[in-house]
Write an enzyme that holds these catalytic residues in place. Structure first.
Site, PDB file in Angstrom:
ATOM      1  N   PRO A 263       5.477   5.223  -1.705  1.00 20.92           N
ATOM      2  CA  PRO A 263       5.978   6.560  -1.335  1.00 20.92           C
ATOM      3  C   PRO A 263       7.021   6.442  -0.224  1.00 20.92           C
ATOM      4  O   PRO A 263       6.711   6.124   0.915  1.00 20.92           O
ATOM      5  CB  PRO A 263       4.713   7.285  -0.845  1.00 20.92           C
ATOM      6  N   ASP A 439       7.670   2.763   3.797  1.00 20.83           N
ATOM      7  CA  ASP A 439       6.533   2.979   2.899  1.00 20.83           C
ATOM      8  C   ASP A 439       5.480   3.783   3.672  1.00 20.83           C
ATOM      9  O   ASP A 439       4.879   3.271   4.615  1.00 20.83           O
ATOM     10  CB  ASP A 439       5.971   1.626   2.451  1.00 20.83           C
ATOM     11  N   HIS A 440       5.251   5.022   3.249  1.00 17.96           N
ATOM     12  CA  HIS A 440       4.367   5.903   4.004  1.00 17.96           C
ATOM     13  C   HIS A 440       2.896   5.493   3.879  1.00 17.96           C
ATOM     14  O   HIS A 440       2.040   6.026   4.604  1.00 17.96           O
ATOM     15  CB  HIS A 440       4.549   7.359   3.554  1.00 17.96           C
ATOM     16  N   ARG A 441       2.576   4.573   2.988  1.00 17.55           N
ATOM     17  CA  ARG A 441       1.212   4.040   2.946  1.00 17.55           C
ATOM     18  C   ARG A 441       0.942   3.166   4.168  1.00 17.55           C
ATOM     19  O   ARG A 441      -0.189   3.053   4.639  1.00 17.55           O
ATOM     20  CB  ARG A 441       0.992   3.202   1.681  1.00 17.55           C
TER      21      ARG A 441
END
Length: 469
Positions: A263, A439-441
């Site tokens: 994401p 990467d929003h993870r």
């Protein structure tokens, strides 16, 4: 004795490569590690050295053919004495490597890649084959092949070799005294003519000396006259098609995987980099940096490395298979490079340990090698964070896609003169826009914002580095 050489894995588990050109012909005498072919993997163009000293007995594939790893590509006739010693290179000797970089541990076990021995119609692995550094397996007397990867030997399950009859493809030997060159051979004007007419030179037989493709060959193949600048558009091809392969195919697949797996979040920051540009000008006039190529990318790369010290989360990887977050304690800095074969992202290993001068040298070598299409597969793997310098194209900002396996990528915009408020007064300053995708993870908005703010602070006032180290 006939020795068969199978296409090795030249990268990180690549399954196929395209043979671009043969540097030898049937009947040629070759020496150990002599370049015999140029092949294109999904990541780079690689020169393939010979694992044997002997005579070329057969070329099993034509230029332009995509070959699966483990398939035989060439057979050599060698004498028994040459096959037992013959100056063969083994996995730990440190001799010539494939291409211009190390590709250690990329090889296949016996029977799937590298050289094998054939007698008549039977094919079986030799007890200890000559082995190119960087790939291939050494078959011990236990019958279990071993791999060498970055100094570690890993045992692999032994698989019996599948007997295969060599499929000889007749390749015409060059005329006496003629140099062996890439196929298809042509001159720049002929290549331009082919592009204008939409002709694939791979399909055009050459009638010139040594198989050279001439203008007449292109025109006769198409059955059309040479285009002129005054030719009406109706006489030209309305569209042309080119196969999706090699670096572009790999890049497209990697970008799709990244875009639909991680994401992405992108943040932007425009900063006054006047102080950085002044510093750059002073360094260029400093004798300590004489002979070094210094650019805004050099300073920005160093700034990224410093900003990572306080924001290490951006230097990590999401391991889906093991359900773990891998935190890197080193920085392999990727630099996106536009090449004639497509976008590549080679990286500078352990960039965080380099001085500014060493980083300048590494960046120069990286870009020069990438533009020449000679980047090795090992330099294209293992990156931890990347930079894309879109400013060289006059672009201010963008939303870069993450290099697969990385948590962040920074886009550097163009440096422009613009009105800026300084001490409550309007002034003309040099400004740059920074874009950060992450990467929003792995990276929260706060972490990404703090990194981007630190990067901007360094580029606005390079003296801020003193507060971060």
């Amino acid at each position: 004795m006939i020795k068969e050489f199978r296409l090795p894995d030249l990268g990180e588990g690549l399954t196929e490569s395209e043979i671009l050109s043969w540097k030898v012909a049937v009947g040629d005498t070759v020496t150990l590690n002599q370049v015999i072919a140029e092949v294109e993997t999904a990541k780079a163009v690689v020169e393939l050295p010979s694992p044997f000293a002997g005579t070329v007995a057969a070329l099993h594939e034509q230029p332009g053919t995509v070959v699966e790893v483990g398939k035989p590509i060439v057979s050599f006739e060698v004498d028994d004495a040459g096959s037992s010693n013959g100056g063969a290179v083994t996995g730990g000797s440190g001799a010539a490597a494939v291409g211009r970089g190390e590709t250690a541990g990329r090889g296949e076990a016996a029977g799937s890649g590298g050289p094998t021995e054939t007698t008549g119609t039977e094919a079986s692995p030799a007890k200890r084959e000559p082995n190119l550094v960087g790939y291939g397996a050494l078959v011990e007397h236990t019958g279990r092949p071993t791999r060498r990867a970055r100094g570690v030997i890993r045992e692999a399950e032994s698989k019996p070799a599948v007997p295969q009859q060599p499929r000889a493809v007749p390749v015409a030997a060059p005329e006496a005294g003629a140099a062996i060159a890439e196929r298809p051979r042509s001159t720049p004007p002929v290549r331009k003519l082919a592009r204008d007419l939409g002709v694939d030179l791979e399909s055009v037989p050459g009638t010139g000396p040594g198989g050279l493709i001439t203008r007449e060959d292109v025109q006769n193949f198409l059955g059309a006259p040479e285009p002129t600048t005054s030719a009406p558009a109706a006489q030209r091809e309305r569209e042309t098609r080119a196969p999706i392969k090699g670096v572009r195919k790999f890049t497209a697949a990697a970008m799709v995987q990244s875009a639909f797996t991680a994401p992405h979040v992108t943040e932007f920051l425009t900063v006054d980099v006047t102080a950085t540009m002044d510093l750059l000008a002073r360094l260029k006039g400093n004798k300590a940096f004489e002979g070094y190529k210094l650019t805004p990318l050099t300073i920005a790369s160093k700034a990224v490395l410093v900003a990572l010290r306080n924001n290490p989360t951006l230097n990590s990887r999401w391991d889906e298979a093991s359900q773990e977050i891998v935190q890197f304690n080193y920085v392999n800095l990727g630099i996106a490079a536009a090449t004639p074969r497509g976008l590549t992202v080679p990286n500078i290993k352990d960039a965080d340990r380099l001085t500014l001068r060493e980083l300048s040298t590494a960046l120069t070598e990286l870009t020069d090698t990438a533009r020449a299409g000679k980047t090795s597969p090992s330099d294209l793997s293992g990156g931890t964070i990347s930079i894309t310098n879109i400013g060289v194209f006059g672009i201010d900002a963008g939303t870069p896609i993450l290099n697969p396996g990385e948590a962040a990528i920074v886009a550097l915009g163009a440096v422009r003169k613009a009105p800026w408020v300084v001490n409550d007064e309007l002034a003309i300053r040099q400004v740059m826009s920074l874009s950060l995708s992450f990467d929003h993870r792995l990276v929260d908005g706060e972490q990404g914002s703090r990194f981007l703010a630190d990067l901007g602070a360094i580029l606005s006032d390079p003296a801020m580095v003193m507060t971060m180290i």
